[in-house]
Design an enzyme around this catalytic site. Structure first.
Site, mmCIF file in Angstrom:
data_model
loop_
_atom_site.group_PDB
_atom_site.id
_atom_site.type_symbol
_atom_site.label_atom_id
_atom_site.label_comp_id
_atom_site.label_asym_id
_atom_site.label_seq_id
_atom_site.Cartn_x
_atom_site.Cartn_y
_atom_site.Cartn_z
ATOM 1 N N ARG A 66 0.857 -1.179 0.000
ATOM 2 C CA ARG A 66 0.000 0.000 0.000
ATOM 3 C C ARG A 66 0.895 1.232 0.000
ATOM 4 O O ARG A 66 1.950 1.266 0.652
ATOM 5 C CB ARG A 66 -0.886 0.009 1.249
ATOM 6 C CG ARG A 66 -1.854 1.180 1.295
ATOM 7 C CD ARG A 66 -2.635 1.194 2.599
ATOM 8 N NE ARG A 66 -3.477 2.384 2.669
ATOM 9 C CZ ARG A 66 -4.076 2.815 3.774
ATOM 10 N NH1 ARG A 66 -3.922 2.141 4.917
ATOM 11 N NH2 ARG A 66 -4.817 3.907 3.759
ATOM 12 N N HIS A 67 0.506 2.262 -0.749
ATOM 13 C CA HIS A 67 1.305 3.490 -0.836
ATOM 14 C C HIS A 67 1.564 4.090 0.546
ATOM 15 O O HIS A 67 0.822 3.856 1.507
ATOM 16 C CB HIS A 67 0.601 4.528 -1.715
ATOM 17 C CG HIS A 67 -0.719 4.980 -1.160
ATOM 18 N ND1 HIS A 67 -0.834 5.912 -0.154
ATOM 19 C CD2 HIS A 67 -1.983 4.616 -1.457
ATOM 20 C CE1 HIS A 67 -2.100 6.119 0.138
ATOM 21 N NE2 HIS A 67 -2.827 5.333 -0.643
ATOM 22 N N ARG B 209 0.350 8.910 -5.705
ATOM 23 C CA ARG B 209 0.831 8.416 -4.419
ATOM 24 C C ARG B 209 1.312 6.973 -4.526
ATOM 25 O O ARG B 209 2.286 6.588 -3.865
ATOM 26 C CB ARG B 209 -0.248 8.573 -3.350
ATOM 27 C CG ARG B 209 -1.581 7.864 -3.609
ATOM 28 C CD ARG B 209 -2.627 8.383 -2.623
ATOM 29 N NE ARG B 209 -3.921 7.705 -2.693
ATOM 30 C CZ ARG B 209 -4.899 8.018 -3.524
ATOM 31 N NH1 ARG B 209 -4.737 8.991 -4.409
ATOM 32 N NH2 ARG B 209 -6.059 7.375 -3.476
ATOM 33 N N TRP C 10 -3.703 13.700 1.888
ATOM 34 C CA TRP C 10 -5.104 13.602 2.297
ATOM 35 C C TRP C 10 -5.308 12.568 3.398
ATOM 36 O O TRP C 10 -6.226 12.705 4.198
ATOM 37 C CB TRP C 10 -5.994 13.313 1.082
ATOM 38 C CG TRP C 10 -6.247 14.546 0.252
ATOM 39 C CD1 TRP C 10 -5.471 15.683 0.202
ATOM 40 C CD2 TRP C 10 -7.340 14.772 -0.615
ATOM 41 N NE1 TRP C 10 -6.012 16.592 -0.657
ATOM 42 C CE2 TRP C 10 -7.172 16.061 -1.193
ATOM 43 C CE3 TRP C 10 -8.443 14.023 -1.003
ATOM 44 C CZ2 TRP C 10 -8.065 16.595 -2.098
ATOM 45 C CZ3 TRP C 10 -9.340 14.555 -1.918
ATOM 46 C CH2 TRP C 10 -9.154 15.834 -2.460
ATOM 47 N N GLU D 72 -7.426 3.220 -6.241
ATOM 48 C CA GLU D 72 -8.203 3.080 -5.015
ATOM 49 C C GLU D 72 -9.689 2.974 -5.339
ATOM 50 O O GLU D 72 -10.130 3.348 -6.433
ATOM 51 C CB GLU D 72 -7.926 4.282 -4.102
ATOM 52 C CG GLU D 72 -8.696 4.350 -2.797
ATOM 53 C CD GLU D 72 -8.482 3.145 -1.902
ATOM 54 O OE1 GLU D 72 -8.980 2.050 -2.262
ATOM 55 O OE2 GLU D 72 -7.859 3.302 -0.841
ATOM 56 N N ARG D 73 -10.449 2.480 -4.415
ATOM 57 C CA ARG D 73 -11.909 2.498 -4.518
ATOM 58 C C ARG D 73 -12.394 3.931 -4.787
ATOM 59 O O ARG D 73 -11.893 4.883 -4.195
ATOM 60 C CB ARG D 73 -12.481 1.980 -3.203
ATOM 61 C CG ARG D 73 -13.981 1.990 -3.085
ATOM 62 C CD ARG D 73 -14.349 1.468 -1.699
ATOM 63 N NE ARG D 73 -15.729 1.724 -1.373
ATOM 64 C CZ ARG D 73 -16.236 1.617 -0.142
ATOM 65 N NH1 ARG D 73 -15.442 1.272 0.856
ATOM 66 N NH2 ARG D 73 -17.506 1.858 0.082
ATOM 67 N N HIS E 33 -3.242 0.549 -3.485
ATOM 68 C CA HIS E 33 -4.029 1.259 -2.474
ATOM 69 C C HIS E 33 -4.706 0.266 -1.540
ATOM 70 O O HIS E 33 -4.795 -0.932 -1.835
ATOM 71 C CB HIS E 33 -5.078 2.129 -3.168
ATOM 72 C CG HIS E 33 -4.495 3.046 -4.185
ATOM 73 N ND1 HIS E 33 -4.162 4.356 -3.916
ATOM 74 C CD2 HIS E 33 -4.158 2.828 -5.489
ATOM 75 C CE1 HIS E 33 -3.648 4.913 -5.011
ATOM 76 N NE2 HIS E 33 -3.630 3.999 -5.969
#
Length: 214
Positions: free
Chosen positions: A17-18, A69, A23, A96-97, A166
């Site tokens: 995962r990044h 990211r 954010w 990502e979702r 993600h």
């Protein structure tokens, strides 16, 4: 975590995962928005890459999403393992979702607007999407065909594959790899910048994994 011999598990897939994004730090729903990594996120990616390098991991090809990211995390980690020029394929199927109307909102503000129970359902149910967005089930339906058609053939050829993506696109892959139910996968927490090394058999089936968190 358990490991296996090469003979028992000839194929290798590493998921990450990044690192922390701007954010993430601001507690915002991110989805397909495109913030950069924080300084801490860069450091997380460097440490994750160093842990892979310490174990002598090298790759034949890398995949990442269309979002910076994940791409930045991928580049940083590959640099740490001494492969800064490795062929890397970016595709939005690994994004990502998509959080729809929640994207860009502070999570606390969303709870005030829709109520904490409703927001929790959107975040942690398997098949209930937020307004104009994707559920995790929808994300799985997007990610898995790409994995099976584009990524898995490299694994089955014996290539060592690295994926930087993600939280939810990784959950889609982990659900498939580990044979988890929808209820099980929504409970799986994934730390930023921490590689997960999957050992797979000759058919690409799960044998064991190692989480490189130290």
């Amino acid at each position: 975590m358990s490991t296996t011999t090469t003979a028992a598990a000839p194929n290798l897939l590493v998921l990450t995962r990044h690192g922390e994004s701007e954010w993430n730090k601001l507690n915002l729903f991110t989805g397909w928005k495109n913030p950069a990594l924080t300084e801490n996120g860069i450091k997380e990616a460097e440490i994750g890459g160093q842990r892979m390098a310490k174990r002598g991991l090298k790759f034949d090809i890398a995949f990442t999403s269309a979002l910076q990211r994940a791409q930045s995390t991928c580049k940083i980690m590959l640099k740490e393992v001494g492969q800064p020029d490795l062929q890397t394929i970016a595709n939005e199927k690994l994004n990502e979702r998509f959080y729809g109307d929640l994207q860009g909102l502070n999570k606390d503000d969303a709870r005030k607007k829709w109520g904490p129970e409703q927001v929790q359902i959107w975040r942690r149910s398997y098949d209930v999407p937020p307004p104009n967005g994707e559920s995790l089930k929808d994300t799985v339906a997007r990610v898995l065909p790409y994995y099976k058609e584009t990524i898995l053939p490299h694994i089955l050829k014996g290539e060592k594959v690295f994926i930087a993506a993600h939280g939810n696109s990784m959950r889609a892959l982990i659900k498939e790899l580990e044979g988890l139910s929808g209820e099980e996968i929504v409970k799986r927490e994934l730390s930023t910048g921490v590689p997960i090394v999957y050992h797979l058999d000759k058919d690409g089936k799960y044998v064991s994994k190692e989480i490189l968190d130290n």
